[in-house]
Write an enzyme that holds these catalytic residues in place. Sequence first.
Site, PDB file in Angstrom:
ATOM      1  N   CYS A   1       0.841  -1.206   0.000  1.00 27.08           N
ATOM      2  CA  CYS A   1       0.000   0.000   0.000  1.00 27.08           C
ATOM      3  C   CYS A   1       0.877   1.257   0.000  1.00 27.08           C
ATOM      4  CB  CYS A   1      -0.870   0.047   1.246  1.00 27.08           C
ATOM      5  SG  CYS A   1      -2.101  -1.253   1.369  1.00 27.08           S
TER       6      CYS A   1
ATOM      7  N   GLU B   1       0.633   3.852   1.915  1.00 24.61           N
ATOM      8  CA  GLU B   1       0.989   4.317   3.262  1.00 24.61           C
ATOM      9  C   GLU B   1       2.279   3.664   3.752  1.00 24.61           C
ATOM     10  OE1 GLU B   1      -1.886   3.209   2.116  1.00 24.61           O
ATOM     11  OE2 GLU B   1      -3.574   3.824   3.361  1.00 24.61           O
TER      12      GLU B   1
ATOM     13  N   CYS C   1      -5.931   0.714   5.323  1.00 23.96           N
ATOM     14  CA  CYS C   1      -6.250  -0.677   5.655  1.00 23.96           C
ATOM     15  C   CYS C   1      -5.690  -1.030   7.033  1.00 23.96           C
ATOM     16  CB  CYS C   1      -5.705  -1.624   4.581  1.00 23.96           C
ATOM     17  SG  CYS C   1      -3.960  -2.014   4.742  1.00 23.96           S
TER      18      CYS C   1
ATOM     19  N   CYS D   1      -1.836  -1.357   7.415  1.00 21.19           N
ATOM     20  CA  CYS D   1      -1.136  -0.067   7.437  1.00 21.19           C
ATOM     21  C   CYS D   1      -1.335   0.654   8.760  1.00 21.19           C
ATOM     22  CB  CYS D   1      -1.591   0.809   6.267  1.00 21.19           C
ATOM     23  SG  CYS D   1      -0.929   0.223   4.685  1.00 21.19           S
TER      24      CYS D   1
HETATM   25  N1  THU Z   1      -4.331   0.357  -1.119  1.00 26.32           N
HETATM   26  C1  THU Z   1      -3.504   1.316  -0.611  1.00 26.32           C
HETATM   27  O1  THU Z   1      -2.495   1.673  -1.229  1.00 26.32           O
HETATM   28  N2  THU Z   1      -3.820   1.861   0.587  1.00 26.32           N
HETATM   29  C2  THU Z   1      -4.935   1.568   1.316  1.00 26.32           C
HETATM   30  O2  THU Z   1      -5.132   2.093   2.393  1.00 26.32           O
HETATM   31  C3  THU Z   1      -5.900   0.590   0.803  1.00 26.32           C
HETATM   32  C4  THU Z   1      -5.509  -0.127  -0.433  1.00 26.32           C
HETATM   33  C5  THU Z   1      -4.025  -0.214  -2.434  1.00 26.32           C
HETATM   34  C6  THU Z   1      -3.625  -1.658  -2.424  1.00 26.32           C
HETATM   35  C7  THU Z   1      -4.021  -2.077  -3.823  1.00 26.32           C
HETATM   36  O3  THU Z   1      -2.976  -1.752  -4.712  1.00 26.32           O
HETATM   37  C8  THU Z   1      -5.208  -1.201  -4.159  1.00 26.32           C
HETATM   38  O4  THU Z   1      -5.168  -0.120  -3.250  1.00 26.32           O
HETATM   39  C9  THU Z   1      -6.554  -1.903  -4.063  1.00 26.32           C
HETATM   40  O5  THU Z   1      -6.684  -2.546  -2.861  1.00 26.32           O
END
Ligand code: THU
Length: 132
Positions: free
Chosen positions: A55, A57, A88, A91
């Site tokens: 992610c 973050e 999420c 994170c």
């Molecule tokens: N994702 C993030 O980068 N941050 C979050 O807080 C939630 C999800 C990304 C992971 C994945 O590449 C995409 O969003 C869909 O889940």
Amino acid sequence: MKKEYQELIKAANRAKLNAYAPYSKYYVGAAVLTDDGKIFSGCNIENSSYGLTICAERTAIFNAITQGMSKFKAIAIVSNNSEVITPCGACRQVLFELAGDIDIIMSGSSKKIKIVRLKKLLPLPFTGNNLK
Ligand code: THU
């Protein structure tokens, strides 16, 4: 909103441009603010082996840690979705351990913004204290 938080959101938006998300098409950018005003950013980076995705973050905070930073004030998170993005669970846990109870600035593409402390999103973080 504080001017430094506006700058942080801008940095997150710039990082979002580099997101590698060919599978979900969900582009995310994040930027952390250090105690002394420095900004470090990150984007989500996916993989064809989906579980290896990281992610935005975590990319951002790992980037800051790599550069020797240890004290943080806030993180801004943006996505290409109109709704504000909330970090999420994984994170939240990683941010709490590395940055503590910082401000989480959550934004959507339609300029909606929500700011809360991390402790509110993660009331009982695992600390590992019972393992020591
Ligand atoms: N994702 C993030 O980068 N941050 C979050 O807080 C939630 C999800 C990304 C992971 C994945 O590449 C995409 O969003 C869909 O889940």
